[in-house]
Design a protein around this motif. Structure first.
Motif, PDB file in Angstrom:
ATOM      1  N   GLU A   9     -95.555  13.450 -58.208  1.00  0.00           N
ATOM      2  CA  GLU A   9     -95.416  14.860 -58.557  1.00  0.00           C
ATOM      3  C   GLU A   9     -94.762  15.584 -57.387  1.00  0.00           C
ATOM      4  O   GLU A   9     -95.317  15.663 -56.292  1.00  0.00           O
ATOM      5  N   VAL A  11     -94.048  18.742 -55.777  1.00  0.00           N
ATOM      6  CA  VAL A  11     -94.616  20.089 -55.856  1.00  0.00           C
ATOM      7  C   VAL A  11     -93.641  21.122 -55.325  1.00  0.00           C
ATOM      8  O   VAL A  11     -93.252  22.057 -56.019  1.00  0.00           O
ATOM      9  N   THR A  40     -84.819  15.781 -59.291  1.00  0.00           N
ATOM     10  CA  THR A  40     -85.373  17.036 -59.779  1.00  0.00           C
ATOM     11  C   THR A  40     -84.241  18.005 -60.116  1.00  0.00           C
ATOM     12  O   THR A  40     -83.051  17.713 -59.920  1.00  0.00           O
ATOM     13  N   VAL A  50     -89.899  25.529 -55.225  1.00  0.00           N
ATOM     14  CA  VAL A  50     -91.078  25.017 -55.918  1.00  0.00           C
ATOM     15  C   VAL A  50     -90.589  24.342 -57.198  1.00  0.00           C
ATOM     16  O   VAL A  50     -89.908  24.968 -58.019  1.00  0.00           O
ATOM     17  N   TRP A  51     -90.944  23.058 -57.379  1.00  0.00           N
ATOM     18  CA  TRP A  51     -90.508  22.314 -58.560  1.00  0.00           C
ATOM     19  C   TRP A  51     -91.654  22.051 -59.547  1.00  0.00           C
ATOM     20  O   TRP A  51     -91.509  22.294 -60.720  1.00  0.00           O
ATOM     21  N   ASN A  52     -92.747  21.484 -59.059  1.00  0.00           N
ATOM     22  CA  ASN A  52     -93.855  21.090 -59.937  1.00  0.00           C
ATOM     23  C   ASN A  52     -93.365  20.168 -61.059  1.00  0.00           C
ATOM     24  O   ASN A  52     -93.640  20.373 -62.238  1.00  0.00           O
ATOM     25  N   GLU A  53     -92.615  19.158 -60.703  1.00  0.00           N
ATOM     26  CA  GLU A  53     -92.071  18.186 -61.640  1.00  0.00           C
ATOM     27  C   GLU A  53     -92.676  16.812 -61.362  1.00  0.00           C
ATOM     28  O   GLU A  53     -92.856  16.440 -60.199  1.00  0.00           O
ATOM     29  N   SER A  54     -92.955  16.074 -62.407  1.00  0.00           N
ATOM     30  CA  SER A  54     -93.602  14.768 -62.277  1.00  0.00           C
ATOM     31  C   SER A  54     -92.700  13.666 -62.810  1.00  0.00           C
ATOM     32  O   SER A  54     -91.966  13.870 -63.783  1.00  0.00           O
ATOM     33  N   VAL A 105    -102.399  16.612 -53.140  1.00  0.00           N
ATOM     34  CA  VAL A 105    -101.063  17.046 -52.734  1.00  0.00           C
ATOM     35  C   VAL A 105    -100.983  17.011 -51.215  1.00  0.00           C
ATOM     36  O   VAL A 105    -101.794  17.639 -50.526  1.00  0.00           O
ATOM     37  N   ARG A 174     -96.270  20.716 -68.304  1.00  0.00           N
ATOM     38  CA  ARG A 174     -95.453  19.925 -67.396  1.00  0.00           C
ATOM     39  C   ARG A 174     -94.930  18.709 -68.125  1.00  0.00           C
ATOM     40  O   ARG A 174     -95.669  18.020 -68.815  1.00  0.00           O
TER      41      ARG A 174
END
Length: 993
Positions: A9, A11, A40, A50-54, A105, A174
Motif C-alpha cells: 500500500e 500511502v 501509481t 498522498v496516493w493511498n493506492e494498493s 504504515v 480503495r
C-alpha cells in the motif's frame, strides 16, 4: 503459481526534491518485485503527495522469498519531453515482510539511486503477505474504465481518478490492480480489470494457533547456504519503537521527544519508592520495644522490607519499583507494621496520590527523600515519621538494578522469593593465567626401604588439578624427569602449587618421600618466551612442614627438588570454543591493545516460550537472560510466571577484535516456583559474530531459540534483541584484520590439542566456581552451557555435519573440475574454442594470469555486494544435520560420559563407529598408497619401473631444455583438451604406469 501474494500500500511521501525548475515535482512511484512492476498515478506539482493506492504481487516461489527484494522508485514526470527523473529509491528485503495483522504504515527514508544523484524525503508504505483467496481480478464500477490513465507501452497499471459524479461511498473505496503484461495501449484497455476492495483478513486466536501459511513464508533463513529449513526457524526482522525512536531497516527514525542513554530498549515506566528510615516510633508491647517493617502497596502488588527487632529508629534504605503498566490503583500506601508471631500490628500509614508524583529522568540528580508524618487508618496524624522518596522513572534509573521489582513477583506476593535470585547483575570473570611447571630432577632422596631402589614420580597439584610425571627407578637416588606441565589458575592466587615426590611401593600403594609448597603469588611472571630461572626446593615430610618455612630452615639436611615455574601471561587462556570465543586478548594487561569499538546490546523480550514448570495447574516459566562477551557476564532480572517476558535491559562492552562472538542465553530460574529441578533449565541461546555487523547500524531481530533435545530439534520460543556495533577507529579495525587471531605466544610455543582441551576444561571449572560464589550466583550449568563445555565430545550428527561442510567448501573446485571435463569432451564446441583461445592468450602473455584471476574475483565481489546479507547469520538446522538425525544418534549424543546405557546398545554403537572408521581408514589408505607409489619411483624397489622413469626423466630434461616453455605448455594444453575423436577409452600410458 503460488497462492501467496505480497501486498503493498503506497500511502504517500513528503519533503521530496523539487525537479521541475519551479520548486515542485510531478511524483509517481514504481514498484519492482519478482519481475513484476506497478506504477501509481502522477501527482502534479506536489512535494508531499498522498496516493493511498494498493498493489498485489504474485510470489512465484515462497521458499525463495528471502532473496526477492521489493524496490520502490519515486520519479518526477517531465511533461515537456515525456521523461522521468528519479527522486529517490528504497529497497526492502524479504525478512521485513510480515502478515497483514502485523503490518503497519512505515515511513522509509529515500536513498540515492546513484552516487551523483540527490535524494531526500520519506516514502510511506505498508507491506504485508497474504494468501486470501478473495483477492483476485474482478470487475469494479462500470464507469471506471473510461477514466483509466495508462502509460502507453509501459506495462504499468495506475489507480484511476474517479469522477466527482460518483457517490461518495464508492469514490472512497480503495481499488488495487495486478501487473499487466507488456502490450500496446489498446490491448491494455481491453484486458485491464481492477481488483475489488480488500477484505479484512482474520488472524484470531484459533488462526494464530494453527499458524497460517501467510506467516509461514514471512522469513526464510539467512546466510549463503542453499539448505532449506522450516520458516518458523528463521530469523525475523522487526521494527520496534525503542528509546531512540523507531527502528526501520537498521536506522533510527527520531521522534520529537528527548532521547535517553537506553536507546536500544523500550522505555518502561516505573513507580519508584525509596524507604530510607524511620524515627520516633511508638511502643507497641509491654517491653516498650518495636519490631518494625514497612509494607509498600499499590493495588494488588506489595513489597515488604526486612524487619528489625526492638528498634525505634530503623534504617532500611530499600527501593521498590512498580511497573506502571500493571498498576491498578491511583493511591500508594506505605504502611509501617510491627512484626508479631500471631498477627502483625498496624503502626501507621503514609498515602500518596499517584497523580502528584514527580517524574525523574537521568541525568537528573536523585530525588531527595523527605520526612512524612505517620497517620492512623482514619487519616489523623500520630507519633512517628518515615523518610521516603517517591518518583516516576524508567529502567535507566540508577536504583533500578538493586530495586525490588513488581514484575518479578505475582500479584499479592511480596517477599516469598529471595530477591537476590531475581535481580539483574553484572559479573566479571577472573583473570586466568597459565602456570608452566617443568619438573627437572630431585637429589638425595631417602627411601623408606633401604633394600630396594624406589620407583619415583612427582605429583604436581594446583587446587583440583593434578598431574604426574612418569615413574623412574634411579640407581643413585637422584632421579631425572625433565617433564613440562601446564595448569590454569586465577587472580587472586588463593591456591598453592604443591609438589609431592611419591614412591610406588606396590600396585595400589604409594608412599610420600617429600613435599614442597610454592605460593603462586611468589612465582615469576613473563609475557614472552624468555628463559626463567630454575629453583631448588627443600622436600618436607608433611604438608604443614612444607608450608612452615621457619621450621624448614632449622633442619640441616633436606632432599631437594629442582623445578622451573612461571606464570605465562603471553597466552590467552581459552575458556570457550575457539570458533565462538568472545575474547582473544592475552592475560598480561601490558600486552592489550586499545579497543576498536563499542558493542551495545538491548535485550527486549521473549515470545511464546515453552512452559518449564506448572503453577496453579497451568504451564509457566520464570526466565532470565545471560549475555557473555569478553570478561563481562550480565544477567537480567527474572520475570516470573510469564511465557512472554519483557526485559528491556541494555548493556555495553568494549570490542578489541571483530573476530569474536556475543552469546545470549535464556534460562528458567529453578530457585523460583514449584520447580523440582536442582539446576536452572536451559531454554536456548543465540550467537552473534561481531564481524558480521555493520558499524552504526541497529539490528533488531527476533531470534528463534532452537535447542536439540533427545527427541529432536525443538523451538523453545523467540528472543527479541537490538544490537549496535560502533567503531571508534575504522583504521584500527581494518588493521586488526592483518593481525594474528591469537597472541604471539600461541605461535612461538604452541599448545597441543590435548593440552588445549584439558586446560579449557579446567578454565571453565574455575570460572564456574568463582561466579558461583557471587550473589546471586551464576550457576555452573549456565556457565557450561554458555561456554560449550561439552562441545568436544563425539557425536555422529556433528561428524556428518562437518563432512558436509567440508564437501561444501570444496564444491567449487569440484564444479570447476566437472566443467573442465566437459570442455575437454567438447560438450559445447563454442565454449571449448573460447577456452582454447583464452589458454593461448594466457600462455603467450603469462603476466596476465594473476591479474586476470584477481580481476575476476574483484568483479565477483562487486557483483555480490548488491546481494550481501542484511542481517546476522543464525542456526541452520539443515547444515547442522539437526533436522535429519536419527533417534539413536540423538540418544548417543546426549548420553553421559562414560557411557551408562546397556552393554548391547553400547556394543551396537561401537560396531557402527567401527564401520564408519573403517571407511575413513580405507580412504586414508588409498591416499597413502598413491603417495608411496610416487615416492617409490626412484627407490629401485621395482628395478624395471625405476629404469623406465629414469630414462623418461633424462629425455624430458633434454626436450624441455631445447624447447621453449610456452611451446611445451601449448602442446600439453591442447593434448589435454583434444577432441574426443582423438581419445581412447582406455587410460593413457602415463596413467597406466
Amino acid at each position: 503459481m503460488s497462492s501467496f501474494k505480497l501486498g503493498v500500500e503506497v500511502v504517500g511521501a513528503h519533503d521530496l526534491v523539487a525537479k521541475d525548475g519551479e520548486g515542485s515535482s510531478n511524483p509517481f512511484v514504481e514498484l519492482h518485485f519478482d519481475d513484476q512492476r506497478f506504477r501509481t498515478t502522477t501527482k502534479e506539482n506536489d512535494l508531499n503527495p498522498v496516493w493511498n493506492e494498493s498493489f498485489y504481487f504474485n510470489i512465484s516461489d515462497p521458499n525463495n522469498l528471502i532473496k526477492l527484494p521489493l524496490e520502490a522508485y519515486v520519479y518526477s514526470h517531465n511533461k515537456a519531453n515525456n521523461t522521468k527523473t528519479c527522486l529517490g529509491k528504497l529497497r526492502l528485503t524479504g525478512t521485513s515482510f510480515v502478515p497483514y495483522s502485523d503490518a503497519v504504515v512505515m515511513h522509509y527514508p529515500l536513498e540515492k539511486r546513484t552516487i551523483f544523484s540527490h535524494a531526500k524525503g520519506e516514502l510511506g508504505l505498508k507491506v504485508f503477505l497474504t494468501d486470501d483467496p478473495s483477492i483476485k481480478l474482478s470487475n469494479p464500477l462500470p464507469a471506471m474504465e473510461s477514466f483509466l490513465d495508462t502509460d502507453v507501452g509501459s506495462g504499468y497499471a495506475q489507480t484511476p481518478n474517479f469522477p466527482s459524479s460518483l457517490p461518495k461511498e464508492k469514490t472512497d473505496k480503495r481499488h488495487t490492480f495486478h501487473h499487466l503484461p507488456n502490450a500496446n495501449h489498446s490491448q491494455q484497455k481491453q484486458n485491464f480489470t481492477p481488483m475489488p476492495p480488500q477484505q479484512q483478513m482474520n488472524y484470531g486466536v484459533h488462526e494464530m494457533k494453527s499458524e497460517p501459511q501467510a506467516a509461514k513464508v514471512v522469513h526464510m533463513f539467512s546466510g549463503s547456504s542453499s539448505h532449506s529449513q522450516p520458516s518458523d526457524y528463521a530469523l525475523k526482522e522487526t521494527s520496534p519503537f525503542l528509546g531512540g525512536g523507531r527502528i526501520i531497516g537498521g536506522r533510527v527514525i527520531r521522534e520529537d521527544r528527548p532521547t535517553s542513554t537506553y536507546d536500544l530498549v523500550e522505555q518502561m515506566r516505573y513507580l519508584f519508592v525509596r524507604v530510607v528510615k524511620a524515627r520516633d516510633l511508638p511502643s507497641k508491647d509491654l517491653t516498650g520495644s518495636l519490631d518494625p517493617y514497612v509494607e509498600v502497596k499499590v493495588g494488588n502488588y506489595k513489597g515488604i522490607t526486612k524487619h528489625y527487632e526492638r528498634n525505634q529508629n530503623p534504617e532500611w534504605n530499600q527501593v521498590f519499583a512498580f511497573a506502571r503498566e500493571t498498576m491498578q490503583s491511583t493511591v500508594l500506601e506505605v504502611v509501617l507494621k510491627d512484626k508479631d508471631l500471631v498477627k502483625d500490628d498496624f503502626v501507621g500509614i503514609v498515602r500518596f496520590d499517584l497523580h502528584e508524583v514527580p517524574m525523574r529522568v537521568p541525568p537528573d540528580s536523585p530525588l531527595a527523600p523527605e520526612w512524612y508524618r505517620l497517620q492512623d487508618k482514619k487519616g489523623e496524624k500520630k507519633k512517628g515519621e518515615l523518610m521516603l522518596a517517591v518518583w516516576y522513572g524508567t529502567q535507566a534509573d540508577e536504583t533500578f538494578p538493586d530495586a525490588w521489582h513488581s514484575d518479578a513477583f505475582a500479584p499479592g506476593d511480596s517477599t516469598s522469593i529471595a530477591s537476590a535470585y531475581i535481580r539483574s547483575k553484572v559479573y566479571h570473570s577472573p583473570r586466568l593465567w597459565y602456570v608452566r611447571v617443568n619438573v627437572i630432577e630431585a637429589q638425595d632422596l631417602v627411601p623408606s626401604d633401604k633394600n630396594r631402589f624406589p620407583d619415583v614420580y612427582v605429583k604436581v597439584q594446583i587446587g583440583n588439578q593434578i598431574l604426574k610425571t612418569k615413574t623412574v627407578q634411579p640407581r643413585n637416588l637422584n632421579p631425572i624427569w625433565n617433564e613440562e606441565f601446564m595448569f590454569v589458575t586465577s587472580e587472586p592466587f588463593e591456591d598453592h602449587l604443591i609438589f609431592s615426590v611419591e614412591d610406588r611401593v606396590g600396585s595400589n600403594k604409594d608412599e610420600t618421600m617429600g613435599k614442597a609448597v610454592v605460593p603462586l603469588n611468589s612465582v615469576e611472571k613473563r609475557t614472552d618466551d624468555r628463559v626463567v630461572r630454575t629453583r631448588w626446593y627443600n622436600l618436607e615430610k608433611s604438608l604443614s612442614d612444607a608450608m612452615d618455612g621457619d621450621r624448614a630452615k632449622k633442619d640441616k639436611f633436606h632432599s631437594r627438588l629442582h623445578v622451573c615455574v612461571c606464570l605465562d601471561g603471553g597466552y590467552h587462556v581459552l575458556d570457550e570454543s575457539t570458533q565462538y570465543s568472545s575474547d582473544l586478548r592475552p592475560t598480561a594487561k601490558q600486552l592489550w591493545k586499545s579497543s576498536i569499538g563499542v558493542l551495545e546490546l538491548g535485550i527486549l523480550n521473549a515470545d511464546r516460550l515453552q512452559p518449564m514448570k506448572t503453577k496453579d495447574g497451568k504451564g509457566t516459566s520464570d526466565t532470565y537472560c545471560v549475555a557473555k562477551y569478553g570478561h563481562k557476564w550480565v544477567r537480567t532480572r527474572t520475570i516470573v510466571n510469564s511465557l512472554n517476558p519483557k526485559y528491556n535491559e541494555q548493556y555495553t562492552w568494549e570490542v578489541y577484535d571483530p573476530a569474536t562472538v556475543l552469546t545470549v542465553g535464556v534460562f528458567d530460574n529453578c530457585q523460583i516456583g514449584d520447580s523440582n529441578e536442582n539446576k536452572d533449565i536451559k531454554i536456548g541461546k543465540v550467537r552473534i559474530r561481531i564481524s558480521t555487523l555493520e558499524t552504526g547500524r541497529v539490528y533488531t531481530h527476533s531470534y528463534p531459540l532452537l535447542v536439540l533435545h533427545p527427541s529432536g530439534v525443538k523451538k523453545m520460543g523467540e528472543l527479541h534483541l537490538a544490537i549496535r556495533f560502533s567503531s571508534t577507529s575504522m583504521l584500527s579495525m581494518m588493521f586488526q584484520y592483518s593481525r594474528p587471531l591469537l597472541p604471539k605466544m600461541h605461535y612461538k610455543r604452541p599448545l597441543s590439542v590435548i593440552q588445549q582441551d584439558m586446560l579449557r576444561y579446567q578454565a571453565v571449572n574455575i570460572v564456574a566456581a568463582r561466579l558461583g560464589r557471587a550473589e546471586p550466583p551464576l550457576r555452573r550449568e549456565v556457565i557450561e552451557y554458555m561456554s560449550d563445555a561439552n562441545a568436544h565430545l563425539w557425536s555422529m550428527r556433528r561428524s556428518k555435519a562437518n563432512f558436509l561442510r567440508l564437501t561444501s567448501v570444496f564444491s567449487g573446485l569440484f564444479e570447476v573440475g566437472k566443467w573442465f571435463g566437459e570442455v575437454c569432451k567438447w560438450k559445447n564446441p563454442m565454449t571449448t574454442v573460447l577456452v582454447h583461445f583464452l589458454f593461448v592468450m594466457l600462455v603467450c602473455f603469462p603476466e596476465l594470469i594473476l591479474s586476470t584471476v584477481f580481476l575476476y574475483m574483484f568483479l565477483i565481489g562487486v557483483w555480490k555486494y548488491r546481494y550481501r546479507p542484511r542481517y546476522p547469520p543464525h542456526m541452520d538446522t539443515s547444515l547442522s544435520c539437526a533436522d535429519a538425525v536419527s533417534p539413536d544418534e540423538l540418544d548417543e549424543e546426549f548420553e553421559s560420559f562414560p557411557a551408562s546405557r546397556s552393554s548391547d546398545l553400547v556394543r551396537m554403537r561401537y560396531d557402527r563407529l567401527r564401520s564408519v572408521a573403517g571407511r575413513v581408514q580405507s580412504v586414508v589408505s588409498d591416499i597413502a598408497n598413491q603417495g608411496e607409489r610416487f615416492q617409490a619411483l626412484l627407490s629401485w624397489r621395482d628395478p624395471r619401473a625405476t629404469t623406465i622413469f629414469v630414462i623418461f626423466c633424462l629425455a624430458a630434461a633434454i626436450v624441455l631444455y631445447v624447447t621453449p616453455f610456452q611451446v611445451f605448455a601449448l602442446v600439453a594444453g591442447f593434448y589435454f583438451m583434444r577432441h574426443p575423436r582423438f581419445r581412447h577409452k582406455i587410460p593413457a600410458a602415463p596413467i597406466n604406469y
